[in-house]
Design a protein around this motif. Structure first.
Motif, PDB file in Angstrom:
ATOM      1  N   ILE A  38       7.839   7.244  -6.981  1.00  0.00           N
ATOM      2  CA  ILE A  38       8.707   7.965  -6.045  1.00  0.00           C
ATOM      3  C   ILE A  38       9.610   6.968  -5.326  1.00  0.00           C
ATOM      4  CG2 ILE A  38       8.784   9.410  -3.979  1.00  0.00           C
ATOM      5  CD1 ILE A  38       6.088  10.537  -4.795  1.00  0.00           C
ATOM      6  N   ALA A  39      10.903   7.220  -5.345  1.00  0.00           N
ATOM      7  CA  ALA A  39      11.855   6.353  -4.651  1.00  0.00           C
ATOM      8  C   ALA A  39      11.779   6.615  -3.154  1.00  0.00           C
ATOM      9  CB  ALA A  39      13.275   6.598  -5.165  1.00  0.00           C
ATOM     10  N   LEU A  40      11.342   5.618  -2.400  1.00  0.00           N
ATOM     11  CA  LEU A  40      11.211   5.757  -0.951  1.00  0.00           C
ATOM     12  C   LEU A  40      12.469   5.210  -0.261  1.00  0.00           C
ATOM     13  CD1 LEU A  40       7.517   4.588  -0.385  1.00  0.00           C
ATOM     14  CD2 LEU A  40       8.389   6.930  -0.547  1.00  0.00           C
ATOM     15  N   PRO A  41      13.097   6.005   0.600  1.00  0.00           N
ATOM     16  CA  PRO A  41      14.277   5.529   1.328  1.00  0.00           C
ATOM     17  C   PRO A  41      13.926   4.341   2.218  1.00  0.00           C
ATOM     18  CG  PRO A  41      14.086   7.914   1.466  1.00  0.00           C
ATOM     19  CD  PRO A  41      12.799   7.413   0.891  1.00  0.00           C
ATOM     20  N   ARG A  42      14.886   3.460   2.390  1.00  0.00           N
ATOM     21  CA  ARG A  42      14.660   2.276   3.214  1.00  0.00           C
ATOM     22  C   ARG A  42      14.213   2.649   4.621  1.00  0.00           C
ATOM     23  NH1 ARG A  42      17.432  -2.135   0.984  1.00  0.00           N
ATOM     24  NH2 ARG A  42      17.692  -3.072   3.025  1.00  0.00           N
ATOM     25  N   GLU A  43      14.853   3.685   5.210  1.00  0.00           N
ATOM     26  CA  GLU A  43      14.512   4.084   6.570  1.00  0.00           C
ATOM     27  C   GLU A  43      13.057   4.559   6.666  1.00  0.00           C
ATOM     28  OE1 GLU A  43      17.057   5.150   4.845  1.00  0.00           O
ATOM     29  OE2 GLU A  43      18.776   4.220   5.839  1.00  0.00           O
ATOM     30  N   GLU A  44      12.602   5.290   5.634  1.00  0.00           N
ATOM     31  CA  GLU A  44      11.224   5.779   5.652  1.00  0.00           C
ATOM     32  C   GLU A  44      10.234   4.622   5.571  1.00  0.00           C
ATOM     33  OE1 GLU A  44       8.192   8.581   2.979  1.00  0.00           O
ATOM     34  OE2 GLU A  44      10.370   8.717   2.680  1.00  0.00           O
ATOM     35  N   ILE A  45      10.541   3.635   4.730  1.00  0.00           N
ATOM     36  CA  ILE A  45       9.656   2.474   4.605  1.00  0.00           C
ATOM     37  C   ILE A  45       9.587   1.716   5.931  1.00  0.00           C
ATOM     38  CG2 ILE A  45       9.280   0.279   3.429  1.00  0.00           C
ATOM     39  CD1 ILE A  45      10.708   1.476   0.980  1.00  0.00           C
ATOM     40  N   LEU A  46      10.741   1.495   6.537  1.00  0.00           N
ATOM     41  CA  LEU A  46      10.764   0.791   7.817  1.00  0.00           C
ATOM     42  C   LEU A  46       9.974   1.545   8.881  1.00  0.00           C
ATOM     43  CD1 LEU A  46      14.479  -0.414   7.867  1.00  0.00           C
ATOM     44  CD2 LEU A  46      12.467  -1.892   7.928  1.00  0.00           C
ATOM     45  N   ASN A  47      10.140   2.864   8.910  1.00  0.00           N
ATOM     46  CA  ASN A  47       9.432   3.670   9.903  1.00  0.00           C
ATOM     47  C   ASN A  47       7.922   3.608   9.725  1.00  0.00           C
ATOM     48  OD1 ASN A  47      11.735   4.492  11.228  1.00  0.00           O
ATOM     49  ND2 ASN A  47      11.947   6.399  10.070  1.00  0.00           N
ATOM     50  N   LYS A  48       7.475   3.698   8.482  1.00  0.00           N
ATOM     51  CA  LYS A  48       6.033   3.795   8.227  1.00  0.00           C
ATOM     52  C   LYS A  48       5.331   2.444   8.255  1.00  0.00           C
ATOM     53  CE  LYS A  48       6.040   8.204   5.824  1.00  0.00           C
ATOM     54  NZ  LYS A  48       5.708   8.976   4.590  1.00  0.00           N
ATOM     55  N   VAL A  49       6.053   1.372   7.960  1.00  0.00           N
ATOM     56  CA  VAL A  49       5.429   0.043   7.956  1.00  0.00           C
ATOM     57  C   VAL A  49       5.635  -0.681   9.279  1.00  0.00           C
ATOM     58  CG1 VAL A  49       5.410  -2.231   6.857  1.00  0.00           C
ATOM     59  CG2 VAL A  49       5.609  -0.162   5.452  1.00  0.00           C
ATOM     60  N   TRP A  50       6.843  -0.534   9.857  1.00  0.00           N
ATOM     61  CA  TRP A  50       7.145  -1.246  11.101  1.00  0.00           C
ATOM     62  C   TRP A  50       7.075  -0.362  12.338  1.00  0.00           C
ATOM     63  CZ3 TRP A  50       8.836  -3.161   6.509  1.00  0.00           C
ATOM     64  CH2 TRP A  50       8.760  -4.542   6.325  1.00  0.00           C
ATOM     65  N   GLY A  51       6.996   0.949  12.148  1.00  0.00           N
ATOM     66  CA  GLY A  51       6.894   1.858  13.284  1.00  0.00           C
ATOM     67  C   GLY A  51       8.206   2.539  13.585  1.00  0.00           C
ATOM     68  N   TYR A  52       8.125   3.743  14.155  1.00  0.00           N
ATOM     69  CA  TYR A  52       9.308   4.552  14.418  1.00  0.00           C
ATOM     70  C   TYR A  52      10.239   3.937  15.448  1.00  0.00           C
ATOM     71  CZ  TYR A  52       7.482   8.319  11.606  1.00  0.00           C
ATOM     72  OH  TYR A  52       7.019   9.058  10.561  1.00  0.00           O
ATOM     73  N   ASP A  53       9.724   3.023  16.272  1.00  0.00           N
ATOM     74  CA  ASP A  53      10.575   2.409  17.283  1.00  0.00           C
ATOM     75  C   ASP A  53      11.149   1.087  16.791  1.00  0.00           C
ATOM     76  OD1 ASP A  53       8.180   1.073  17.196  1.00  0.00           O
ATOM     77  OD2 ASP A  53       7.962   0.883  19.369  1.00  0.00           O
ATOM     78  N   SER A  73       0.829  -1.203   0.000  1.00  0.00           N
ATOM     79  CA  SER A  73       0.000   0.000   0.000  1.00  0.00           C
ATOM     80  C   SER A  73       0.863   1.252   0.000  1.00  0.00           C
ATOM     81  CB  SER A  73      -0.929   0.004   1.225  1.00  0.00           C
ATOM     82  OG  SER A  73      -1.702   1.182   1.269  1.00  0.00           O
ATOM     83  N   LEU A  74       1.900   1.282   0.840  1.00  0.00           N
ATOM     84  CA  LEU A  74       2.792   2.437   0.901  1.00  0.00           C
ATOM     85  C   LEU A  74       3.480   2.658  -0.443  1.00  0.00           C
ATOM     86  CD1 LEU A  74       4.274   4.640   2.566  1.00  0.00           C
ATOM     87  CD2 LEU A  74       5.989   2.896   3.109  1.00  0.00           C
ATOM     88  N   LEU A  75       3.980   1.595  -1.048  1.00  0.00           N
ATOM     89  CA  LEU A  75       4.675   1.715  -2.336  1.00  0.00           C
ATOM     90  C   LEU A  75       3.724   2.175  -3.438  1.00  0.00           C
ATOM     91  CD1 LEU A  75       6.867  -1.521  -2.178  1.00  0.00           C
ATOM     92  CD2 LEU A  75       7.681   0.844  -2.021  1.00  0.00           C
ATOM     93  N   MET A  76       2.518   1.609  -3.469  1.00  0.00           N
ATOM     94  CA  MET A  76       1.566   1.976  -4.526  1.00  0.00           C
ATOM     95  C   MET A  76       1.085   3.406  -4.379  1.00  0.00           C
ATOM     96  SD  MET A  76      -0.678  -1.534  -5.048  1.00  0.00           S
ATOM     97  CE  MET A  76      -1.670  -0.843  -6.395  1.00  0.00           C
ATOM     98  N   ARG A  77       0.869   3.851  -3.143  1.00  0.00           N
ATOM     99  CA  ARG A  77       0.413   5.223  -2.929  1.00  0.00           C
ATOM    100  C   ARG A  77       1.503   6.249  -3.223  1.00  0.00           C
ATOM    101  NH1 ARG A  77      -4.462   5.934  -0.670  1.00  0.00           N
ATOM    102  NH2 ARG A  77      -5.532   4.072   0.074  1.00  0.00           N
ATOM    103  N   ASN A  78       2.717   5.786  -3.357  1.00  0.00           N
ATOM    104  CA  ASN A  78       3.830   6.671  -3.716  1.00  0.00           C
ATOM    105  C   ASN A  78       4.473   6.214  -5.021  1.00  0.00           C
ATOM    106  OD1 ASN A  78       4.427   8.611  -1.234  1.00  0.00           O
ATOM    107  ND2 ASN A  78       3.838   6.620  -0.409  1.00  0.00           N
ATOM    108  N   CYS A  79       3.658   5.659  -5.922  1.00  0.00           N
ATOM    109  CA  CYS A  79       4.211   5.076  -7.139  1.00  0.00           C
ATOM    110  C   CYS A  79       5.005   6.113  -7.927  1.00  0.00           C
ATOM    111  CB  CYS A  79       3.119   4.474  -8.002  1.00  0.00           C
ATOM    112  SG  CYS A  79       1.869   5.630  -8.569  1.00  0.00           S
TER     113      CYS A  79
END
Length: 240
Positions: free
Chosen positions: A174-189, A166-172
């Motif tokens: 756009i190159a998403l940094p690995r850290e941003e993907i981890l934060n938004k899918v797995w949480g900031y902690d 969902s995150l990737l498709m909604r930002n189709c």
């Protein structure tokens, strides 16, 4: 699923304030330093729910950007809010005449910004803009029903795979940094290794019938992260 907002603002501090404020209210935000950069990231199959355009910008200003959006078939009705430091009536008139949905003058308060964004999004929803279903190529993601179809076949995805897709498709596009993907899918902690992301990407590719060497959908952007692309646009580019 959070609405997606594109921001074009050349002042770094104001752009950061807009992005952080809107993200704090639960929106997914992509920000750009000028109107042309925003236009370059508009994907017909994956439009944002709202654009916020500063009027005074280099390369392509907010009025020029809005004019081009209104000339394109796929973005003709895309909700837009104009932002400027000017308080001249002529700027407001020009923006509204070009099809802006609202107008806010700097300096503005956080609550005023939030209220105007919510109001424009509510009006656009009543106008019938799809907010939950995304279709790119033969893939359809329904965030309301939490299902994904490829053609007529429903894909069996885990919760994390669904959130990642969902995150990737909604930002189709756009190159998403690995850290941003981890934060938004797995949480900031989340403190796991980024190999976890690679494993989920590999699993998603397998379920989508995607080839890592010549991907149709999920591309690896070296030294950055991943991006989702329309199948017709995956030839060449960043490499797999």
């Amino acid at each position: 699923m959070a609405e997606r907002i594109f921001i074009a603002e050349d002042d770094d501090s104001i752009r950061e304030l807009l992005r952080c404020t809107l993200e704090s209210f639960g929106y997914t935000v992509s920000d750009f330093a000028d109107g042309q950069a925003l236009l370059d990231q508009i994907e017909p199959a994956c439009l944002p729910d709202l654009v916020i355009l500063d009027i005074m910008m280099p390369v392509k200003d907010g009025l020029q950007t809005l004019s081009e959006l209104r000339q394109r078939e796929e973005t003709r009705d895309l909700p837009a809010i104009m932002v400027t430091a000017k308080d001249a009536e002529i700027d407001k008139v020009r923006g509204l005449d070009l099809g802006a949905d609202d107008y806010i003058t700097k300096p503005f308060g956080i609550l005023e910004l939030s209220s105007r964004v919510k109001a424009v999004l509510r009006r656009s929803a009543r106008g019938g803009r799809p907010a939950q279903v995304i279709q790119i190529g033969d893939i359809v993601l329904d965030s309301g029903k939490v299902v994904v179809y490829q053609g007529k076949q429903e894909l069996e995805l885990t919760n994390k795979e669904f959130k990642l897709l969902s995150l990737l498709m909604r930002n189709c596009g756009i190159a998403l940094p690995r850290e941003e993907i981890l934060n938004k899918v797995w949480g900031y902690d989340y403190i796991g290794e980024t190999r976890t992301l690679d494993m989920h990407i590999r699993s998603l590719r397998q379920k989508l019938g995607d080839d890592a060497e010549t991907p149709r959908y999920i591309k690896t952007v070296r030294s950055v992260g991943y991006k989702f692309m329309e199948p017709s646009r995956t030839a060449g580019g960043d490499g797999a």
